[in-house]
Design an enzyme around this catalytic site. Structure first.
Site, PDB file in Angstrom:
ATOM      1  N   PRO A   1       0.825  -1.211   0.000  1.00 43.65           N
ATOM      2  CA  PRO A   1       0.000   0.000   0.000  1.00 43.65           C
ATOM      3  C   PRO A   1       0.859   1.261   0.000  1.00 43.65           C
ATOM      4  CG  PRO A   1      -0.809  -1.571   1.615  1.00 43.65           C
ATOM      5  CD  PRO A   1       0.504  -2.094   1.126  1.00 43.65           C
ATOM      6  N   GLU A   2       0.460   2.223  -0.822  1.00 48.66           N
ATOM      7  CA  GLU A   2       1.142   3.510  -0.867  1.00 48.66           C
ATOM      8  C   GLU A   2       0.245   4.553  -0.200  1.00 48.66           C
ATOM      9  OE1 GLU A   2       2.767   4.256  -4.813  1.00 48.66           O
ATOM     10  OE2 GLU A   2       3.055   2.105  -5.137  1.00 48.66           O
TER      11      GLU A   2
END
Length: 300
Positions: free
Chosen positions: A2-3
């Site tokens: 996840p960013e």
């Protein structure tokens, strides 16, 4: 992994469903989920019991919950999502997920908050809060401070504390490949492989170009594109390629439908029609248009 947009989606969900509630107990299964908490899972569960959740906060890809524990000053429960970590809300009667490693039960009943992690690269750790010396606290973004383990992380482009001209000045002094610097969380946080590729495509810059070879206006536009693409992703729940990233209700984001470069190998560039190429960069995949983003001289 996840960013920034995906972590922010999770943060907003936790804020909606859990902030202000008091933890009755935390059921932790196994030691791995608490491996970053040096005193171990039993100590973590004991210290969280009776604590009130004051805030859900984030910097870049780092997520933490501010917990007012019964016998201590406010603490930060740092949530490491890793490759597949999820925070989900579920009623107590819902079957426990196979990979649910920690379940938070609250004094006011449902819903529970569950930490689910299929690959077990993520985890939980309780740590002290420290002043935010990068300016966020002074602007009201992190009024409780930030975890001591996050103090070295640069502000991200969605924070008011983000100083665009200052970051551009730093980039301009570096002979390093610009994509490597976009991924350096000590320079600018929150940008990962997906959004670096998308920002570089929008800016018509090859990721191997040395940052020092780019003009300050070009570097400014690149960072503005990174901000724009992450904001657009946030608006549609982030980018999901499989069921490992979901929001707090178990729903996937769908920004993958809007990607112009990342994962588009062999597809025509939406700007010029040239086929998107893939190359290995820092043990990752980089995707780019060879016409719109010509490689620097001497690179492969």
């Amino acid at each position: 992994m996840p960013e920034l947009p995906e972590v922010e989606v999770v943060r907003r969900g936790v804020a909606q469903h859990a902030i202000g509630r008091t933890i009755a107990q935390v059921d932790i299964r196994g030691d791995r989920v608490a491996r970053r908490h040096v005193a171990g899972p039993m100590d973590l569960a004991d210290r969280l019991a009776g604590g009130q959740l004051l805030a859900a906060d984030r910097r870049g890809k780092y997520l933490w919950l501010v917990v007012q524990t019964p016998d201590e000053d406010p603490q930060a429960l740092v949530v490491h999502l890793g490759m597949s970590g999820q925070l989900l809300v579920d009623p107590a009667q819902a079957p426990r997920q196979k990979h649910a490693h920690a379940i938070f039960t609250f004094t006011d009943g449902d819903p529970q908050l569950r930490f689910v992690d299929q690959r077990t690269f993520g985890g939980l750790a309780l740590t002290d809060l420290a002043p935010d010396h990068r300016g966020g606290a002074a602007q009201g973004e992190h009024p409780h401070g930030i975890p001591a383990s996050v103090t070295h992380i640069a502000a991200d482009p969605l924070e008011a504390a983000f100083d665009l001209p200052a970051v551009v000045r730093v980039l301009k002094t570096k002979d390093t490949a610009i994509k490597r610097l976009l991924l350096d969380q000590n320079v600018v946080s929150g940008i990962g492989n997906i959004y670096a590729d998308e920002a570089l495509w929008r800016a018509k810059i090859h990721g191997a170009r040395p940052a020092s070879s780019l003009t300050k206006p070009a570097l400014t536009r690149l960072l503005e594109h990174a901000t724009d693409v992450m904001t657009a992703a946030l608006d549609v729940g982030g980018t999901s390629f499989d069921a490992l990233y979901v929001n707090i209700n178990g729903q996937s984001g769908y920004f993958d439908r809007s990607l112009d470069a990342y994962g588009q190998t062999g597809q025509p560039c939406t700007r010029c029609g040239t086929l998107i190429q893939r190359e290995v960069f820092m043990n990752r995949s980089s995707h780019f248009c060879p016409m719109c983003q010509p490689a620097p001289r001497g690179s492969r």
